[in-house]
Design a protein around this motif. Structure first.
Motif, PDB file in Angstrom:
ATOM      1  N   UNK A  58       0.805  -1.217   0.000  1.00 54.78           N
ATOM      2  CA  UNK A  58       0.000   0.000   0.000  1.00 54.78           C
ATOM      3  C   UNK A  58       0.847   1.279   0.000  1.00 54.78           C
ATOM      4  N   UNK A  59       2.126   1.140   0.296  1.00 52.53           N
ATOM      5  CA  UNK A  59       3.016   2.299   0.350  1.00 52.53           C
ATOM      6  C   UNK A  59       3.376   2.709  -1.074  1.00 52.53           C
ATOM      7  N   UNK A  60       3.164   3.963  -1.368  1.00 53.01           N
ATOM      8  CA  UNK A  60       3.499   4.455  -2.704  1.00 53.01           C
ATOM      9  C   UNK A  60       4.952   4.944  -2.717  1.00 53.01           C
ATOM     10  N   UNK A  61       5.632   4.633  -3.787  1.00 54.51           N
ATOM     11  CA  UNK A  61       7.012   5.091  -3.916  1.00 54.51           C
ATOM     12  C   UNK A  61       7.017   6.475  -4.556  1.00 54.51           C
ATOM     13  N   UNK A  62       7.982   7.301  -4.182  1.00 52.49           N
ATOM     14  CA  UNK A  62       8.037   8.644  -4.758  1.00 52.49           C
ATOM     15  C   UNK A  62       8.361   8.571  -6.251  1.00 52.49           C
ATOM     16  N   UNK A  63       7.759   9.450  -7.021  1.00 50.34           N
ATOM     17  CA  UNK A  63       8.000   9.482  -8.457  1.00 50.34           C
ATOM     18  C   UNK A  63       9.321  10.178  -8.748  1.00 50.34           C
ATOM     19  N   UNK A  64      10.046   9.627  -9.687  1.00 45.34           N
ATOM     20  CA  UNK A  64      11.322  10.204 -10.064  1.00 45.34           C
ATOM     21  C   UNK A  64      11.099  11.379 -11.015  1.00 45.34           C
ATOM     22  N   UNK A  65      11.865  12.434 -10.809  1.00 45.41           N
ATOM     23  CA  UNK A  65      11.787  13.592 -11.700  1.00 45.41           C
ATOM     24  C   UNK A  65      12.923  13.509 -12.714  1.00 45.41           C
ATOM     25  N   UNK A  66      12.646  13.950 -13.886  1.00 41.58           N
ATOM     26  CA  UNK A  66      13.685  13.916 -14.932  1.00 41.58           C
ATOM     27  C   UNK A  66      14.370  15.228 -15.062  1.00 41.58           C
TER      28      UNK A  66
END
Length: 66
Positions: A58-66
């Motif tokens: 259920x834990x969402x991972x942070x989205x990577x920024x380009x």
């Protein structure tokens, strides 16, 4: 992992521990030959592992920024 992820996973482990022991207590294994449910320790630890894994999904991972 962030602090929130550890808390959610920890809650899942606690819920799993309780559910594992409840399963042993109410369902269990009458003959004693079942690998997981024959002893309360095995059932409780297995429940804790499964609860931790389930809540960790259920834990969402942070989205990577380009």
């Amino acid at each position: 992992m962030k602090k929130k992820a550890y808390i959610i996973t920890g809650i899942g482990v606690v819920v799993g521990l309780i559910a594992g022991y409840a399963y042993y207590y109410y369902v269990g294994c009458a003959s004693g030959t079942c690998a997981i449910t024959s002893k309360p320790l095995n059932s409780t630890l297995y429940g804790g592992l499964m609860g931790g894994l389930l809540f960790n999904m259920l834990v969402t991972s942070p989205k990577k920024e380009r």
